[in-house]
Scaffold this active site. Structure first.
Site, PDB file in Angstrom:
ATOM      1  N   THR A  33      60.659   3.258  54.516  1.00 22.35           N
ATOM      2  CA  THR A  33      60.848   2.051  55.322  1.00 22.35           C
ATOM      3  C   THR A  33      62.289   1.946  55.783  1.00 22.35           C
ATOM      4  OG1 THR A  33      60.294  -0.309  55.385  1.00 22.35           O
ATOM      5  CG2 THR A  33      61.395   0.477  53.406  1.00 22.35           C
ATOM      6  N   ASN A  34      62.582   0.896  56.526  1.00 21.84           N
ATOM      7  CA  ASN A  34      63.928   0.602  56.989  1.00 21.84           C
ATOM      8  C   ASN A  34      64.365  -0.725  56.402  1.00 21.84           C
ATOM      9  OD1 ASN A  34      64.037   2.825  58.687  1.00 21.84           O
ATOM     10  ND2 ASN A  34      64.453   1.630  60.515  1.00 21.84           N
ATOM     11  N   ARG A  35      65.655  -0.922  56.318  1.00 20.63           N
ATOM     12  CA  ARG A  35      66.160  -2.174  55.779  1.00 20.63           C
ATOM     13  C   ARG A  35      66.027  -3.281  56.830  1.00 20.63           C
ATOM     14  NH1 ARG A  35      72.114  -2.932  53.088  1.00 20.63           N
ATOM     15  NH2 ARG A  35      71.733  -5.114  52.551  1.00 20.63           N
TER      16      ARG A  35
END
Ligand code: CTP
Ligand code: CA
Length: 227
Positions: A33-35
């Site tokens: 995922t991405n932050r």
């Protein structure tokens, strides 16, 4: 009560917002995922609704409450986000692409949990995700397209490169090395770069206030486009 005090200057406008991260599954228990907390996108959706817009919020996984009166479309992966966004683009006058889309996904998703003793988890093969914003930039039509750029360095060069490469009207850039603004917190401090070369450095403010500023800018661009 808040609505009664708010000018309904977005009445008749349809605003599409994407928010949050995407989740690219490796197996049933693991993902890439991405932050992103989703706070900026949700603030835009809420502010636009309060000003009278019809609002659709396409959201990756977040812990945030759904803003009142907003149509929420929940998605997981970048591919799902693309499938939710593209068919809704035609009807939207203003699009804010605040989501932190994962650039890559695992080439295969294991249907059963991978086991560390048995399966090789030291390498995960990845393939590129579609660039949703770049696809939106290639669509015909007079909608206003606002992108976001979270950068650690070369903020101006990176943001303006994305502005032109993705054919945006406006890009909202922030320096994510700072801890007091941006990720996870309720405040943000951003620089705006416009397609016509204008730029605007905004002061540090709450994400809800910033949402209001961004809606002002997008509405002005919309009026320019449609005359
Ligand atoms: N974006 C998108 N689809 C992707 C990647 C990014 O729609 N697959 C959008 C984001 O929602 C954001 C903008 O493009 O509005 C910029 O995202 P960013 O990650 O900063 O830029 P990238 O083009 O992915 O470049 P890089 O990550 O290499 O800096
Ligand atoms: Ca990216």
């Amino acid at each position: 009560a808040l609505k009664l005090l708010t000018p309904q200057d977005l009445a008749g406008e349809t605003v599409l917002v994407t928010a949050g991260p995407t989740r690219e599954e490796i197996d049933p228990v693991r993902y890439i995922t991405n932050r992103s907390s989703g706070k900026m996108g949700y603030a835009i959706a809420r502010a636009a609704r309060l000003r009278g817009a019809r609002v659709t919020l396409v959201s990756g996984p977040t812990c945030l409450p759904v803003p009142r009166g907003v149509e929420l479309v929940r998605v997981g992966s970048a591919v799902e986000m693309r499938e939710a966004v593209l068919p809704r683009a035609d009807g939207a006058g203003i699009i804010f692409k605040a989501a932190a889309v994962a650039d890559y996904r695992p080439t295969v998703r294991a249907s059963q949990k991978l086991k560390k003793g048995k399966d090789d988890l030291s390498r995960i093969e990845l393939e590129r995700n579609p660039d949703i914003l770049a696809e939106l930039g290639r669509l015909p039509g007079g909608r206003v397209l606002v992108g976001f750029a979270a950068e650690t360095d070369e903020l101006e060069a990176n943001a303006t490169a994305k502005l032109s490469a993705k054919n945006l009207d406006l890009i909202v850039a922030n320096d994510v090395t700072r801890e007091d603004v941006g990720f996870d917190v309720d405040t943000n401090e951003v620089r705006l770069f416009f397609a016509d070369g204008r730029r605007l450095d905004l002061a540090k403010m709450s994400k809800f206030e910033l949402a209001g500023e961004l809606l002002d800018q997008a509405l002005a661009l919309k009026k320019q486009k449609t005359g």
